[in-house]
Design a protein around this motif. Structure first.
Motif, short mmCIF file in Angstrom:
data_model
loop_
_atom_site.label_atom_id
_atom_site.label_comp_id
_atom_site.label_asym_id
_atom_site.label_seq_id
_atom_site.Cartn_x
_atom_site.Cartn_y
_atom_site.Cartn_z
N ALA A 202 55.54 0.78 21.83
CA ALA A 202 54.44 0.24 21.64
C ALA A 202 53.71 1.22 20.24
CB ALA A 202 53.17 0.65 23.02
N VAL A 203 54.28 1.37 19.71
CA VAL A 203 53.52 2.13 17.82
C VAL A 203 52.48 0.75 17.87
CG1 VAL A 203 54.15 2.83 15.18
CG2 VAL A 203 56.00 3.50 17.40
N VAL A 204 51.34 1.11 17.27
CA VAL A 204 50.63 -0.07 16.23
C VAL A 204 50.81 -0.34 15.21
CG1 VAL A 204 47.97 -0.12 15.80
CG2 VAL A 204 48.87 0.91 17.64
N ARG A 205 51.06 -1.51 14.35
CA ARG A 205 51.72 -1.43 12.81
C ARG A 205 50.54 -2.39 12.54
NH1 ARG A 205 55.89 -0.11 11.26
NH2 ARG A 205 57.78 -0.45 11.56
N GLU A 206 49.48 -2.24 13.13
CA GLU A 206 48.73 -3.34 12.99
C GLU A 206 47.13 -3.41 14.01
OE1 GLU A 206 46.83 -7.72 10.88
OE2 GLU A 206 49.31 -7.57 11.50
N LEU A 207 46.24 -3.05 13.06
CA LEU A 207 45.06 -2.86 13.93
C LEU A 207 44.18 -3.42 13.55
CD1 LEU A 207 43.20 -2.04 16.76
CD2 LEU A 207 42.35 0.03 15.49
N ARG A 208 43.00 -4.80 14.15
CA ARG A 208 41.47 -5.42 13.47
C ARG A 208 40.94 -6.05 13.95
NH1 ARG A 208 43.28 -11.07 11.52
NH2 ARG A 208 46.53 -10.77 12.16
N GLN A 209 39.95 -6.70 13.52
CA GLN A 209 38.60 -6.65 14.09
C GLN A 209 39.24 -8.47 13.62
OE1 GLN A 209 34.85 -5.71 13.53
NE2 GLN A 209 33.96 -7.40 14.95
N VAL A 210 38.72 -9.50 15.28
CA VAL A 210 38.56 -10.20 15.15
C VAL A 210 37.78 -10.89 15.61
CG1 VAL A 210 42.06 -10.34 15.10
CG2 VAL A 210 40.60 -10.42 17.07
#
Length: 262
Positions: A202-210
């Protein structure tokens, strides 16, 4: 006459007892299938931290361990960057993830960020390798009402559809998208974990507000930005609704991209 009455009374008593037994059985059966809300479990970790591998392992098995209790765990592994100058640079680390942890430190009144740290539903934090506490806190959070219903309907290989429905009073909460990858490993060459092979889930590769909720709702199409070295069969899309100030998570959903995009 008395014998007939006694037989009728006995038959009635048997029917009453049988009715009570059936009611209890049905109630128990119903209780076991009542769906619980999805619980978001964030782990702030680093390949440069010798205390982190047990926490990484814990994060990797929580989803399966708690599914037996009808609890859906959505794990997110955030690799911070403040260990990168101490002997080993974590290839999954990001300053954005460090900033996210610092926001939690302020909101949850923690004396500075540390690793490994677990944050459950943006509301409760504790040392990330404490398996017993993790199970207790997750179970407690699973019993709380889910304020925002999140859906990720089937879409295409290039985009996701995101639907959120919540009470209008929820206001302008943030709608966030995380892309995670499972089955990752690193042979660490130096630092506190030098010489060891670390395994990550579950490594977060990307995080962004949508998006942002408007009167408690949103429906939007989100373009995917997948890198070539990310293994599609191990990728998941996680959408969650989060209060901007407190960090509390109001609802979440997760889908495997390999299933979603066929």
């Amino acid at each position: 006459m008395d014998l007939i009455r006694m037989r009728r009374f006995a038959a009635l008593a048997i029917l009453v007892v049988a009715g009570i037994y059936i009611s209890i059985t049905v109630a128990k059966t119903t209780e076991t299938v009542v769906p619980r809300k999805a619980v978001v479990v964030e782990l702030f970790t680093s390949e440069g931290c010798s205390s982190c591998p047990p926490a990484d392992e814990l994060l990797g098995r929580l989803r399966q361990d708690l599914s037996a209790k009808n609890i859906q765990v959505i794990p997110l592994g955030f690799h911070v960057d403040y260990w990168d100058g101490l002997g080993w640079k974590d290839r999954f680390s990001s300053a954005d993830f460090t900033q996210r942890q610092e926001h939690y430190a302020l909101a949850l009144k923690v004396d500075g960020p540390y690793t490994p740290e677990m944050v459950v539903d943006g509301a409760v934090e504790f040392v990330g390798n404490d398996g017993g506490r993790a199970q207790r806190v997750i179970s407690q959070q699973a019993s709380q009402p889910e304020m925002a219903a999140v859906k990720i309907p089937a879409s295409s290989a290039e985009q996701l559809t995101v639907q959120v429905k919540a009470p209008a009073s929820i206001g302008n909460d943030l709608v966030m998208l995380a892309i995670t990858e499972d089955n990752l490993s690193t042979q660490v060459g130096s630092g506190e974990n030098g010489g060891h092979t670390l395994h990550h889930a579950a490594v977060v590769r990307e995080l962004r507000q949508v998006g942002t909720l408007n009167n408690g709702a949103i429906e939007t199409t989100v373009p995917l930005k997948l890198q070539k070295d990310w293994k599609r069969n191990d990728l998941r899309a996680v959408v969650f609704v989060q209060q901007a100030s407190s960090g509390k998570i109001e609802g979440a959903a997760s889908v495997a991209l390999a299933d979603q995009l066929r």
